[in-house]
Scaffold this motif. Structure first.
Motif, PDB file in Angstrom:
ATOM      1  N   LEU A 104       0.813  -1.207   0.000  1.00 28.12           N
ATOM      2  CA  LEU A 104       0.000   0.000   0.000  1.00 28.12           C
ATOM      3  C   LEU A 104       0.852   1.265   0.000  1.00 28.12           C
ATOM      4  CD1 LEU A 104      -2.764  -1.180   2.501  1.00 28.12           C
ATOM      5  CD2 LEU A 104      -3.018  -0.787   0.033  1.00 28.12           C
ATOM      6  N   ILE A 105       1.966   1.256   0.716  1.00 28.45           N
ATOM      7  CA  ILE A 105       2.845   2.430   0.732  1.00 28.45           C
ATOM      8  C   ILE A 105       3.432   2.689  -0.655  1.00 28.45           C
ATOM      9  CG2 ILE A 105       5.129   3.214   1.484  1.00 28.45           C
ATOM     10  CD1 ILE A 105       3.075   3.913   3.487  1.00 28.45           C
ATOM     11  N   THR A 106       3.960   1.640  -1.286  1.00 26.09           N
ATOM     12  CA  THR A 106       4.534   1.825  -2.626  1.00 26.09           C
ATOM     13  C   THR A 106       3.445   2.175  -3.638  1.00 26.09           C
ATOM     14  OG1 THR A 106       4.400  -0.587  -2.987  1.00 26.09           O
ATOM     15  CG2 THR A 106       6.514   0.305  -2.237  1.00 26.09           C
ATOM     16  N   GLY A 107       2.246   1.590  -3.461  1.00 26.49           N
ATOM     17  CA  GLY A 107       1.138   1.916  -4.348  1.00 26.49           C
ATOM     18  C   GLY A 107       0.696   3.356  -4.205  1.00 26.49           C
ATOM     19  N   SER A 113       2.411  10.181  -7.244  1.00 26.50           N
ATOM     20  CA  SER A 113       3.504  10.708  -8.080  1.00 26.50           C
ATOM     21  C   SER A 113       3.069  10.791  -9.533  1.00 26.50           C
ATOM     22  CB  SER A 113       4.740   9.812  -7.956  1.00 26.50           C
ATOM     23  OG  SER A 113       5.267   9.848  -6.651  1.00 26.50           O
ATOM     24  N   ALA A 114       2.372   9.758 -10.007  1.00 30.33           N
ATOM     25  CA  ALA A 114       1.885   9.765 -11.382  1.00 30.33           C
ATOM     26  C   ALA A 114       0.833  10.848 -11.587  1.00 30.33           C
ATOM     27  CB  ALA A 114       1.313   8.398 -11.741  1.00 30.33           C
ATOM     28  N   LEU A 371      11.649   2.044  -6.690  1.00 28.05           N
ATOM     29  CA  LEU A 371      10.828   1.758  -5.512  1.00 28.05           C
ATOM     30  C   LEU A 371       9.357   1.651  -5.909  1.00 28.05           C
ATOM     31  CD1 LEU A 371      10.406   1.474  -2.443  1.00 28.05           C
ATOM     32  CD2 LEU A 371      10.281   3.974  -2.327  1.00 28.05           C
ATOM     33  N   ILE A 372       8.905   2.594  -6.722  1.00 25.42           N
ATOM     34  CA  ILE A 372       7.516   2.588  -7.175  1.00 25.42           C
ATOM     35  C   ILE A 372       7.234   1.349  -8.026  1.00 25.42           C
ATOM     36  CG2 ILE A 372       5.886   3.763  -8.697  1.00 25.42           C
ATOM     37  CD1 ILE A 372       7.064   6.416  -7.682  1.00 25.42           C
ATOM     38  N   ILE A 440      14.559  -4.607  -4.066  1.00 26.81           N
ATOM     39  CA  ILE A 440      13.865  -3.702  -3.146  1.00 26.81           C
ATOM     40  C   ILE A 440      12.812  -4.463  -2.354  1.00 26.81           C
ATOM     41  CG2 ILE A 440      12.311  -1.713  -3.010  1.00 26.81           C
ATOM     42  CD1 ILE A 440      13.791  -0.564  -5.442  1.00 26.81           C
ATOM     43  N   VAL A 441      12.060  -5.316  -3.039  1.00 31.22           N
ATOM     44  CA  VAL A 441      11.038  -6.117  -2.361  1.00 31.22           C
ATOM     45  C   VAL A 441      11.672  -7.000  -1.298  1.00 31.22           C
ATOM     46  CG1 VAL A 441       9.411  -8.024  -2.666  1.00 31.22           C
ATOM     47  CG2 VAL A 441       9.378  -6.110  -4.266  1.00 31.22           C
ATOM     48  N   VAL A 442      12.752  -7.679  -1.661  1.00 35.40           N
ATOM     49  CA  VAL A 442      13.449  -8.544  -0.701  1.00 35.40           C
ATOM     50  C   VAL A 442      13.970  -7.721   0.473  1.00 35.40           C
ATOM     51  CG1 VAL A 442      15.445 -10.037  -0.371  1.00 35.40           C
ATOM     52  CG2 VAL A 442      14.055 -10.271  -2.430  1.00 35.40           C
ATOM     53  N   GLY A 443      14.487  -6.528   0.177  1.00 31.18           N
ATOM     54  CA  GLY A 443      14.997  -5.666   1.237  1.00 31.18           C
ATOM     55  C   GLY A 443      13.914  -5.231   2.211  1.00 31.18           C
TER      56      GLY A 443
END
Length: 473
Positions: A104-107, A113-114, A371-372, A440-443
């Protein structure tokens, strides 16, 4: 109704059936999704790539049916976090909650931003500028947070209006484009089978090649339908309204989106020219309906963007609140507090705003884009795990009279959904460009694992099974 699950009711149950449907539909937002990914489809697979949309629709509908099964039986804020915590182990539930939070944060960052860079700045004739775009994004985040804090009912009403506007304009555009093509002869049905600029691509049918890459349109658009489940404690008659909203939003968005894709594709007069344009959807509408139509589209897209972002922020706040009232989220004593007048979790709503601002201030351009982009992986992974969870715990789920139920079809649907989610994750990971987002996802998952380890070592009581505290206000 949350009292039956061991919680003192704190959130206001104010969302009617259409408002709950609008929550899921706004997150999906076919206008926004197609506007943002149609150029990827043209450059990777050509116009014929639109035929991957029905495949994604069927696959995501299977997932939606499984999620609806859970939502009908455990209608609580936190959705998959609650389902896994109650039916398996709180540690597994915590993992579901953390994945959903990251998703949800990345979404939220992706949507707002878009909205700033691809919609508002072109609408007001502003030249591309990364700093200006980030400032506008912060303003959008702040307005959404203010509305989400003020009232869930206001969120529902504004979101319903945004959905009605989006539904209306997409239907109007489908009809208008069809009429324009018929009257002018500009456009052709041959586009539906054309590979466009990718006609000579040697890896077109290869693993990770152009045709597979075109799946991103459906996979990136037909997501977020589970957001209605996160608002279950604020929905009226959630055992029925939430599952119907989840399934209905996917069906409505899938059918309407496919009609829009067909109308756009048939209306292309010059495939190479449209593919090379910065915004193919706007270019098609400008060629067929006149350039003033582009501005109308941008206004509608802005409304849809804002509604989708507002729903995403609200859903994110609910997952933070749900985990915090169980004492399982960092800063839980603060984030579990619900304002006595607005009946909304204020601090939990401000958290996505603060994270968004810090991200936009600290992370440079290319890293922010990566990230996005990682946000497309989180829902696919989360959905796959939810389906696995259902197959493992389905016999432990109680039946509720009158609630949504697949009956004898539950196992075939769940197995098919599992096969689909594995395929979807494979498609998203196949391109070489997916490596950095995967890291990034793994991190982010690793960061969550560190905190879970802290809970297990220093605060094991927080992870006790079936722990349903009633927090002090």
């Amino acid at each position: 109704m949350s009292a039956e699950f061991g919680y003192r009711p704190q959130l206001r149950r104010s969302l009617g059936s259409f408002q709950v449907f609008a929550v899921s539909f706004a997150f999906i937002s076919v206008a926004v999704g197609i506007f943002g990914t149609y150029d990827d489809l043209l450059t990777s697979a050509g116009p014929v790539g639109i035929w991957t949309w029905p495949v994604a629709l069927v696959g995501q509908l299977l997932v939606a049916l499984v999620i609806a099964q859970f939502a009908a039986r455990i209608p609580l804020s936190g959705s998959s976090y609650q389902w896994a915590s109650r039916l398996t182990d709180p540690r597994i539930g915590w993992g579901f909650g953390w994945l959903t939070f990251c998703y949800l944060i990345t979404g939220l960052l992706a949507i707002d931003s878009a909205m700033a860079s691809q919609c508002l700045m072109p609408l007001f004739g502003m030249p591309p500028d990364e700093v200006v775009s980030r400032v506008i994004t912060v303003i959008i985040l702040a307005v959404q947070a203010a509305i989400a804090i003020a009232s869930t009912w206001i969120v529902g009403v504004l979101n319903s209006v945004a959905v009605v506007v989006e539904l209306t304009i997409v239907v109007v555009l489908v009809v208008a484009l069809s009429v324009a093509v018929a009257l002018t002869g500009h456009g052709t049905l041959d586009n539906l089978t054309s590979r466009g600029v990718t006609a000579d691509a040697p890896d077109y049918f290869a693993f990770g090649g152009g045709l597979m890459a075109s799946m991103i349109v459906g996979l990136a658009t037909l997501v977020g339908f589970d957001s209605a489940a996160s608002m279950a404690e604020e929905a009226k008659d959630p055992h029925r309204s939430v599952p119907r909203a989840i399934v209905g939003s996917v069906v409505a968005a899938g059918i309407l989106g496919f009609l829009f894709l067909i109308a756009l594709t048939v209306a292309i007069d010059d495939v190479a020219k449209v593919t090379a344009s910065g915004s193919p959807v706007a270019s098609i509408l400008g060629d067929q309906l006149g350039h003033p139509t582009e501005r109308i589209l941008l206004v509608v897209i802005a409304v849809a963007f804002f509604g989708g972002g507002m729903v995403t922020m609200t859903s994110c706040a609910r997952i933070v609140f749900a985990m915090s009232r169980d004492g399982r989220f960092p800063g839980h004593r603060l984030f579990r507090i619900v304002h006595p007048r607005t009946r909304t979790p204020v601090a939990a709503t401000l958290l996505p705003l603060v994270i968004g601002i810090l991200t936009l201030v600290v992370i440079p351009g290319d890293a922010l884009i990566e990230l996005i982009t990682s946000g497309t992986l989180f829902p696919a992974i989360t959905y796959g795990l939810i389906v696995v969870l259902y197959l493992v715990v389905r016999r432990r789920l109680d039946t509720t009279t009158g609630a949504f139920d697949l009956g004898r079809w539950e196992v075939p649907v769940a197995v098919a959904a599992l096969i689909w989610t594995v395929a979807a994750v494979t498609v998203l990971l196949a391109p070489a460009s997916a490596r950095v987002p995967l890291i990034i996802v793994v991190g982010l998952i690793g960061l969550g694992a560190i905190y879970l380890g802290y809970l297990m070592i220093r605060r094991p009581v927080a992870l006790q099974a079936n722990r349903n505290p009633t927090p002090d206000p």
